[in-house]
Write a protein that holds these residues in place. Sequence first.
Motif, PDB file in Angstrom:
ATOM      1  N   CYS A 189       0.837  -1.203   0.000  1.00  0.00           N
ATOM      2  CA  CYS A 189       0.000   0.000   0.000  1.00  0.00           C
ATOM      3  C   CYS A 189       0.871   1.252   0.000  1.00  0.00           C
ATOM      4  O   CYS A 189       0.471   2.294  -0.522  1.00  0.00           O
ATOM      5  CB  CYS A 189      -0.951   0.000   1.192  1.00  0.00           C
ATOM      6  SG  CYS A 189      -0.146  -0.180   2.802  1.00  0.00           S
ATOM      7  N   ALA A 234       1.853   1.751  -3.637  1.00  0.00           N
ATOM      8  CA  ALA A 234       0.696   2.060  -4.474  1.00  0.00           C
ATOM      9  C   ALA A 234       0.266   3.509  -4.322  1.00  0.00           C
ATOM     10  O   ALA A 234      -0.343   4.079  -5.225  1.00  0.00           O
ATOM     11  CB  ALA A 234      -0.460   1.123  -4.138  1.00  0.00           C
ATOM     12  N   CYS A 235       0.581   4.111  -3.172  1.00  0.00           N
ATOM     13  CA  CYS A 235       0.228   5.515  -2.928  1.00  0.00           C
ATOM     14  C   CYS A 235       1.462   6.383  -3.138  1.00  0.00           C
ATOM     15  O   CYS A 235       2.469   6.202  -2.457  1.00  0.00           O
ATOM     16  CB  CYS A 235      -0.295   5.691  -1.503  1.00  0.00           C
ATOM     17  SG  CYS A 235      -0.643   7.430  -1.102  1.00  0.00           S
ATOM     18  N   PRO A 246      -5.766   3.796  -4.964  1.00  0.00           N
ATOM     19  CA  PRO A 246      -4.838   2.785  -5.459  1.00  0.00           C
ATOM     20  C   PRO A 246      -4.169   2.020  -4.327  1.00  0.00           C
ATOM     21  O   PRO A 246      -3.697   0.898  -4.527  1.00  0.00           O
ATOM     22  CB  PRO A 246      -3.825   3.602  -6.272  1.00  0.00           C
ATOM     23  CG  PRO A 246      -3.937   4.998  -5.757  1.00  0.00           C
ATOM     24  CD  PRO A 246      -5.368   5.166  -5.364  1.00  0.00           C
ATOM     25  N   CYS A 247      -4.137   2.612  -3.136  1.00  0.00           N
ATOM     26  CA  CYS A 247      -3.565   1.909  -1.979  1.00  0.00           C
ATOM     27  C   CYS A 247      -4.335   0.631  -1.671  1.00  0.00           C
ATOM     28  O   CYS A 247      -3.746  -0.387  -1.267  1.00  0.00           O
ATOM     29  CB  CYS A 247      -3.569   2.827  -0.748  1.00  0.00           C
ATOM     30  SG  CYS A 247      -5.184   3.524  -0.344  1.00  0.00           S
ATOM     31  N   GLY A 255      -3.347  -2.120  -3.886  1.00  0.00           N
ATOM     32  CA  GLY A 255      -2.056  -2.671  -3.512  1.00  0.00           C
ATOM     33  C   GLY A 255      -2.030  -3.329  -2.149  1.00  0.00           C
ATOM     34  O   GLY A 255      -0.978  -3.833  -1.731  1.00  0.00           O
ATOM     35  N   TRP A 268      -2.025  -8.192  -9.294  1.00  0.00           N
ATOM     36  CA  TRP A 268      -1.779  -7.460  -8.057  1.00  0.00           C
ATOM     37  C   TRP A 268      -0.305  -7.103  -7.996  1.00  0.00           C
ATOM     38  O   TRP A 268       0.538  -7.920  -8.409  1.00  0.00           O
ATOM     39  CB  TRP A 268      -2.165  -8.367  -6.867  1.00  0.00           C
ATOM     40  CG  TRP A 268      -1.839  -7.757  -5.535  1.00  0.00           C
ATOM     41  CD1 TRP A 268      -2.642  -6.956  -4.798  1.00  0.00           C
ATOM     42  CD2 TRP A 268      -0.608  -7.877  -4.815  1.00  0.00           C
ATOM     43  NE1 TRP A 268      -1.983  -6.564  -3.651  1.00  0.00           N
ATOM     44  CE2 TRP A 268      -0.739  -7.114  -3.643  1.00  0.00           C
ATOM     45  CE3 TRP A 268       0.593  -8.553  -5.037  1.00  0.00           C
ATOM     46  CZ2 TRP A 268       0.291  -7.015  -2.691  1.00  0.00           C
ATOM     47  CZ3 TRP A 268       1.625  -8.449  -4.108  1.00  0.00           C
ATOM     48  CH2 TRP A 268       1.460  -7.686  -2.951  1.00  0.00           C
ATOM     49  N   PRO A 269       0.113  -5.910  -7.535  1.00  0.00           N
ATOM     50  CA  PRO A 269      -0.673  -4.876  -6.858  1.00  0.00           C
ATOM     51  C   PRO A 269      -1.032  -3.687  -7.747  1.00  0.00           C
ATOM     52  O   PRO A 269      -1.198  -2.578  -7.251  1.00  0.00           O
ATOM     53  CB  PRO A 269       0.276  -4.440  -5.746  1.00  0.00           C
ATOM     54  CG  PRO A 269       1.627  -4.518  -6.393  1.00  0.00           C
ATOM     55  CD  PRO A 269       1.566  -5.675  -7.356  1.00  0.00           C
ATOM     56  N   THR A 270      -1.112  -3.857  -9.078  1.00  0.00           N
ATOM     57  CA  THR A 270      -1.489  -2.751  -9.946  1.00  0.00           C
ATOM     58  C   THR A 270      -2.963  -2.404  -9.740  1.00  0.00           C
ATOM     59  O   THR A 270      -3.745  -3.203  -9.208  1.00  0.00           O
ATOM     60  CB  THR A 270      -1.257  -3.101 -11.417  1.00  0.00           C
ATOM     61  OG1 THR A 270      -2.056  -4.244 -11.764  1.00  0.00           O
ATOM     62  CG2 THR A 270       0.210  -3.427 -11.674  1.00  0.00           C
ATOM     63  N   TYR A 271      -3.336  -1.208 -10.177  1.00  0.00           N
ATOM     64  CA  TYR A 271      -4.726  -0.748 -10.049  1.00  0.00           C
ATOM     65  C   TYR A 271      -5.530  -1.318 -11.221  1.00  0.00           C
ATOM     66  O   TYR A 271      -5.292  -0.954 -12.374  1.00  0.00           O
ATOM     67  CB  TYR A 271      -4.787   0.767 -10.054  1.00  0.00           C
ATOM     68  CG  TYR A 271      -6.139   1.334  -9.693  1.00  0.00           C
ATOM     69  CD1 TYR A 271      -6.577   1.330  -8.379  1.00  0.00           C
ATOM     70  CD2 TYR A 271      -6.978   1.875 -10.666  1.00  0.00           C
ATOM     71  CE1 TYR A 271      -7.803   1.851  -8.037  1.00  0.00           C
ATOM     72  CE2 TYR A 271      -8.215   2.394 -10.337  1.00  0.00           C
ATOM     73  CZ  TYR A 271      -8.625   2.384  -9.020  1.00  0.00           C
ATOM     74  OH  TYR A 271      -9.869   2.890  -8.675  1.00  0.00           O
ATOM     75  N   PRO A 309       2.646   5.518 -11.796  1.00  0.00           N
ATOM     76  CA  PRO A 309       1.942   4.474 -11.050  1.00  0.00           C
ATOM     77  C   PRO A 309       2.463   3.089 -11.415  1.00  0.00           C
ATOM     78  O   PRO A 309       2.984   2.864 -12.515  1.00  0.00           O
ATOM     79  CB  PRO A 309       0.474   4.636 -11.486  1.00  0.00           C
ATOM     80  CG  PRO A 309       0.386   6.032 -11.987  1.00  0.00           C
ATOM     81  CD  PRO A 309       1.719   6.366 -12.578  1.00  0.00           C
TER      82      PRO A 309
END
Length: 495
Positions: A55, A58-59, A101-102, A105, A329-332, A492
């Motif tokens: 996370c 992802a952020c 997006p967190c 992820g 995972w962990p892409t949006y 991203p």
Amino acid sequence: MADPKGFMTTPRQEWPRRPVEERVRDWDEVYVPGALLPIISKQADRCMDCGVPFCHDACPLGNLIPEWNDLVSREDWRAAAERLHATNNFPEFTGRLCPAPCEAGCVLAINQPAVTIKNVECAIADRAWEEGFAPPRPPDRLSGRTVAVIGSGPTGLAAAQQLTRAGHTVAVYERDDRPGGLMRYGIPAFKMEKRHLDRRLEQMRAEGTKFRTSTVVGRDIRADGLRARYDAVVIATGATAWRELTVPGRELTGIHQAMEYLPLADRVCQGDLEVSPMSAAGKHVVIVGGGDTGADCLGTAVREGAASVSQLDIYALPGVERDDDTEPWPTYPKIYRLSAAHEEARDLETAPAADADARLFAASTLHFTGDASGHVRSLHLVEVDARRQPVPGTGRTLPADLVLLALGFSGPDRGDGLIDQLGLAMEPRGTITRDREFTTNVPGVFAAGDAARGQSLIVWAIAEGRAVAAAVDRYLTGSSRLPSPISPYDRPMAV
């Protein structure tokens, strides 16, 4: 980690929305007031405090999510607010407006519903204001250096607050009559009430940031003259050059850009107008564009009393689960999501011919036709395949008295003269050129946010604001203790 078994014993529970029939009759936020706090501590318990918390990556802000999840689980709201504000100037904005997006992820999201990170963030931010945990933080002393920030969206505000707290004298220039950028005139009140924005602006004023509204740099004052008056200039004007739809009939009246339509509805909510001159009341509305801006138009048109509302999305209807082969995972992931506006459209059946809620997927506009007075009356579309090629025999006509184009933005608008007066170098895609230090080709002039990155999310905008503030601080003083969460070239996570 307050509850090692929380992710196994507690199901995901999100902030409940008010009934559709109730909320479409007003412009208040769609969530049930007070319903988040009773559930949020148990939801924070679901965080596994992973050894490698994706996370964070992802952020772009690098939010310390497991830390403040643990603190919320223990109901230590003051410490949670400190950890949240350590990386994010405006968590009450992101907690309401960010697509999170967190959460995509979140390690738990590999095989379960993710932790409700966005809801936890919003709860901390709101509690911080209620308990007085977010006081103004004026600098201990002034540096004697001055900075002009052009644009008061999330990038400009974040940069201004960071630089003000570092001791520089900052003035924010905004073209509209109130600060806030698209958060003021673009984001509908049902997604974020303007009181959240006003409260944060008052905090910034108390810290020493100055605001110069109703001032178009390049038109009302020359950009090169502004550069001469300040030690540094930050351009954070956003990407306001909207994309056009070049099809036959575009010249008909009644066809407008989304950002011509949405600000008027915001002005009605803020008491500037009794009724919007573009009101959808009683009209058949078609929105071209399947993104968040289109959804904002949808929710607005429903509240204005449209006769029908349809939304066209050129992409195919996505599935409800992540495709692990194309978007692991962990892409949006691009999955089917039901926003508050789409839920309203679905329940109220605003578009009987839609594939889902109000949306027609894999749909491309062919042309418009109008009446004898030159006003649009219908939109002609066709279904397209994965290569966006028309599928024979799939033509369809929709009634359309009001058409809203929500096709995104290509970069900053050059019509005000700012870019040309400063002589800024531009990228082929229409954004401002900058180097690794956010510096343009003009010494002392920096570019950040959508104006240089291109259209992006609010978390990226705030991260850009924080990072450019550190770059400006280094330029002015030779070093900086301000955090710099991203570089201009970060992007991203993607396959």
